[in-house]
Each structure stands twice: as C-alpha cells, then as structure tokens.
Design a protein around this motif. Sequence first.
Motif, short mmCIF file in Angstrom:
data_model
loop_
_atom_site.label_atom_id
_atom_site.label_comp_id
_atom_site.label_asym_id
_atom_site.label_seq_id
_atom_site.Cartn_x
_atom_site.Cartn_y
_atom_site.Cartn_z
N PHE A 151 5.31 59.96 -32.72
CA PHE A 151 4.59 58.94 -33.48
C PHE A 151 5.07 58.91 -34.93
CE2 PHE A 151 1.65 59.92 -30.00
CZ PHE A 151 1.35 58.65 -29.55
N LEU A 152 5.32 60.09 -35.49
CA LEU A 152 5.83 60.18 -36.84
C LEU A 152 7.23 59.58 -36.93
CD1 LEU A 152 5.62 61.24 -39.76
CD2 LEU A 152 6.51 63.43 -38.93
N TYR A 153 8.05 59.82 -35.93
CA TYR A 153 9.40 59.26 -35.91
C TYR A 153 9.35 57.73 -35.88
CZ TYR A 153 10.77 64.04 -34.62
OH TYR A 153 10.97 65.40 -34.59
N LEU A 154 8.43 57.18 -35.10
CA LEU A 154 8.29 55.73 -35.02
C LEU A 154 7.90 55.15 -36.38
CD1 LEU A 154 6.44 55.42 -31.61
CD2 LEU A 154 8.68 54.46 -32.12
N LEU A 155 6.98 55.82 -37.06
CA LEU A 155 6.55 55.37 -38.38
C LEU A 155 7.70 55.46 -39.38
CD1 LEU A 155 4.33 54.41 -40.30
CD2 LEU A 155 3.66 56.79 -40.60
N ARG A 156 8.43 56.56 -39.33
CA ARG A 156 9.57 56.72 -40.22
C ARG A 156 10.65 55.67 -39.93
NH1 ARG A 156 10.71 63.11 -39.74
NH2 ARG A 156 12.45 62.19 -38.60
N GLY A 157 10.84 55.36 -38.66
CA GLY A 157 11.80 54.32 -38.31
C GLY A 157 11.40 52.97 -38.88
N LEU A 158 10.11 52.71 -38.91
CA LEU A 158 9.60 51.47 -39.49
C LEU A 158 9.87 51.44 -40.99
CD1 LEU A 158 8.03 48.85 -38.80
CD2 LEU A 158 5.95 50.07 -39.41
N VAL A 159 9.66 52.57 -41.66
CA VAL A 159 9.92 52.66 -43.10
C VAL A 159 11.39 52.42 -43.40
CG1 VAL A 159 9.91 54.20 -45.11
CG2 VAL A 159 7.96 54.18 -43.55
N GLY A 164 15.29 58.00 -39.76
CA GLY A 164 13.84 58.04 -39.62
C GLY A 164 13.38 58.25 -38.20
N MET A 165 14.08 57.65 -37.25
CA MET A 165 13.73 57.80 -35.84
C MET A 165 14.16 59.14 -35.26
SD MET A 165 12.19 55.03 -34.52
CE MET A 165 12.65 54.82 -32.82
N ASN A 166 14.87 59.92 -36.06
CA ASN A 166 15.42 61.19 -35.57
C ASN A 166 16.30 60.94 -34.34
OD1 ASN A 166 15.05 63.90 -36.70
ND2 ASN A 166 14.57 64.50 -34.61
N SER A 167 17.12 59.90 -34.46
CA SER A 167 17.92 59.43 -33.35
C SER A 167 18.89 60.48 -32.85
CB SER A 167 18.69 58.18 -33.78
OG SER A 167 19.55 57.73 -32.77
N ASN A 168 18.82 60.74 -31.56
CA ASN A 168 19.74 61.65 -30.86
C ASN A 168 19.70 63.08 -31.39
OD1 ASN A 168 21.64 62.10 -28.81
ND2 ASN A 168 23.35 61.91 -30.23
N LYS A 169 18.56 63.50 -31.94
CA LYS A 169 18.41 64.84 -32.46
C LYS A 169 17.10 65.46 -31.94
CE LYS A 169 22.05 64.83 -35.20
NZ LYS A 169 23.20 65.74 -35.02
N SER A 170 17.16 66.71 -31.51
CA SER A 170 15.94 67.41 -31.10
C SER A 170 15.23 68.01 -32.31
CB SER A 170 16.28 68.51 -30.09
OG SER A 170 16.80 67.96 -28.90
N GLU A 171 16.01 68.54 -33.27
CA GLU A 171 15.39 69.08 -34.48
C GLU A 171 15.14 67.94 -35.47
OE1 GLU A 171 19.78 68.93 -35.10
OE2 GLU A 171 18.43 69.58 -33.49
N ASP A 172 14.19 68.15 -36.37
CA ASP A 172 13.81 67.12 -37.33
C ASP A 172 14.86 67.02 -38.43
OD1 ASP A 172 12.60 65.27 -38.92
OD2 ASP A 172 10.70 66.34 -39.16
N ILE A 173 15.54 65.88 -38.51
CA ILE A 173 16.57 65.67 -39.52
C ILE A 173 15.99 65.70 -40.92
CG2 ILE A 173 18.37 64.10 -40.34
CD1 ILE A 173 18.51 62.93 -37.55
N LEU A 174 14.77 65.18 -41.07
CA LEU A 174 14.17 65.02 -42.39
C LEU A 174 13.28 66.19 -42.80
CD1 LEU A 174 13.19 61.23 -42.42
CD2 LEU A 174 15.08 62.35 -43.60
N ALA A 175 13.33 67.27 -42.09
CA ALA A 175 12.49 68.41 -42.44
C ALA A 175 12.77 68.84 -43.88
CB ALA A 175 12.77 69.57 -41.50
N GLY A 176 11.74 68.72 -44.73
CA GLY A 176 11.88 69.11 -46.12
C GLY A 176 12.55 68.10 -47.02
N SER A 177 12.89 66.92 -46.51
CA SER A 177 13.57 65.92 -47.35
C SER A 177 12.93 64.54 -47.25
CB SER A 177 15.05 65.83 -46.95
OG SER A 177 15.19 65.47 -45.59
N TYR A 178 11.62 64.51 -47.11
CA TYR A 178 10.91 63.23 -47.00
C TYR A 178 11.02 62.43 -48.29
CZ TYR A 178 8.78 63.85 -42.42
OH TYR A 178 8.58 63.97 -41.07
N GLY A 179 10.98 63.13 -49.42
CA GLY A 179 11.02 62.44 -50.71
C GLY A 179 12.28 61.61 -50.87
N GLY A 180 13.42 62.18 -50.52
CA GLY A 180 14.68 61.46 -50.62
C GLY A 180 14.73 60.28 -49.68
N PHE A 181 14.20 60.45 -48.47
CA PHE A 181 14.20 59.36 -47.49
C PHE A 181 13.34 58.20 -47.97
CE2 PHE A 181 11.89 57.46 -43.86
CZ PHE A 181 12.95 56.85 -43.21
N ILE A 182 12.14 58.48 -48.42
CA ILE A 182 11.25 57.42 -48.89
C ILE A 182 11.82 56.74 -50.13
CG2 ILE A 182 8.96 56.95 -49.85
CD1 ILE A 182 7.88 59.19 -48.06
#
Length: 244
Positions: free
Chosen positions: A140-148, A201-219
């Motif tokens: 659900f978080l990945y879907l929201l991040r993908g929307l962002v 944002g969707m963590n596409s094709n990854k099992s581990e969270d790509i954005l772990a600890g880097s939400y600020g830069g993504f947003i």
Amino acid sequence: MFKRCLVAENRKLHASPIWIVFFVLPVISAIYGTYNYLQNLGILTDQWYSLWTQHTLFYALFFFPVLVGVYAAYLWRLEHMGHNWNLIMAAPVRPLCLFLAKYVIVLKLVLLTQMLVFALYFFCGKAFAHLPGLPPLETFLYLLRGLVGGQCVIALQLILSMLIRSFAVPVFIGLAGGVVGMLTASKGIGLAFPYALMQVGMNSNKSEDILAGSYGGFILASLVWLLLFVGLAQLLLTRRDVRS
C-alpha cells in the motif's frame, strides 16, 4: 474558473474510449507479471513480495507511462481540433487553470489505475499463485509512493500533449521515458529523472525497499520536478498566441 474547467474536463471521461485502455493495459501487465512469477518459482521465493516485483516490473516500466500518455493526449485532443486554441486564448479563463484541471483529472485516473493494479495483484496472488494470507502492508505504501512520483510524469506528459498535436507521439515518448527511467534507476540516479521517480516509488522489481532512509530526497525530487513542469506550462501558455 478552475472549478468550471475541472467540470468540463471531467465530462470528457463520460463514455470515453480511454476506459478500454484503463482496463486492458493493467490486465495485460498483470498477466505478464503473474506468468513470469509462476515460471520462476525456484528463484522468486518471497511469495507476495516476489509477485509484486514481477507485477510492477511490467507496469511501472511500460504500462504506466503509456497509460498516462494516453490520458494526457486524450484530454488535449479537443483543443487541437480546428481553431479551439483560439477559443482558449480568448476565453475569460486563465490558461493555467485549464492545464491544472487536466492535471487533476489525470491524477484521478492514475489513482483509479493504482487501485486497479492492486486489485489485480491481489486477485492473481490468490487465484493463480495461491499465496497464503494477505499482501504485505508495504505494498500500500509503494502504491502511494508511486502516485507521488507519478505526478511528475503526469505534468510532463500533459506538456508534451499540449505542444504536440499528434496523439501517438507523446505516448511513444512516455514509453521511451519509462525505459530510460529504468536505466537511470538501475544506476542509482533515479531521483534525477522524472520517469524514474514512479518506478522508484513503486519499488519496481525489488524485494528490498529502495527508499529505506531516503524518503526526504524522493519527496523533494518529486516536488521539484512537479513545480518545474507546472512553471514551464505556465510559461508556455502565457506565450502561446492564437492560431490563424
């Protein structure tokens, strides 16, 4: 003014042929993703997470930019017919209001698309992959991040469809942008390219969270790209003259 533009743009969706694309492309993406998952069970062992990687691999890379391209091109289609640009330039409505109204409508379509993608993911996981339990909450978080991250793609595709009268060319550019986005994301510089932000944002094709600890830069990157494209739209619309 903005409300009137929003109502007018929303009316274009009534009995629109884009609903066919809305349903068909996510279904095709889900079929590809599920088939790929079932053919590689020896490698993909994380169940729901692994199924997610396969669904988002095809969706975020190919289908999402194409869908947004179709949505944007369709909403600009009427303005490119005849002398409708003259009517827009002469109307007592700020041109940016028209752009922002189209942006909100495409954002709504993308939100509905994200919901459909999750529904297909859940259905395929249960009906074909026979996965236990429920999908992890992270999806659900990945879907929201993908929307962002996808908001940047929406704004850019609207600009392309505003400038290019052809329906197909902006859609093709969106597809090419998705491929380049995959390459930039794989090199760790996805935040520097707008089409890659949705994939990250969707963590596409990854099992581990790509954005772990880097939400600020993504947003921040998503916001900067969005403001840049809206500012560009404002500049283009204020300098655009009527057509003879």
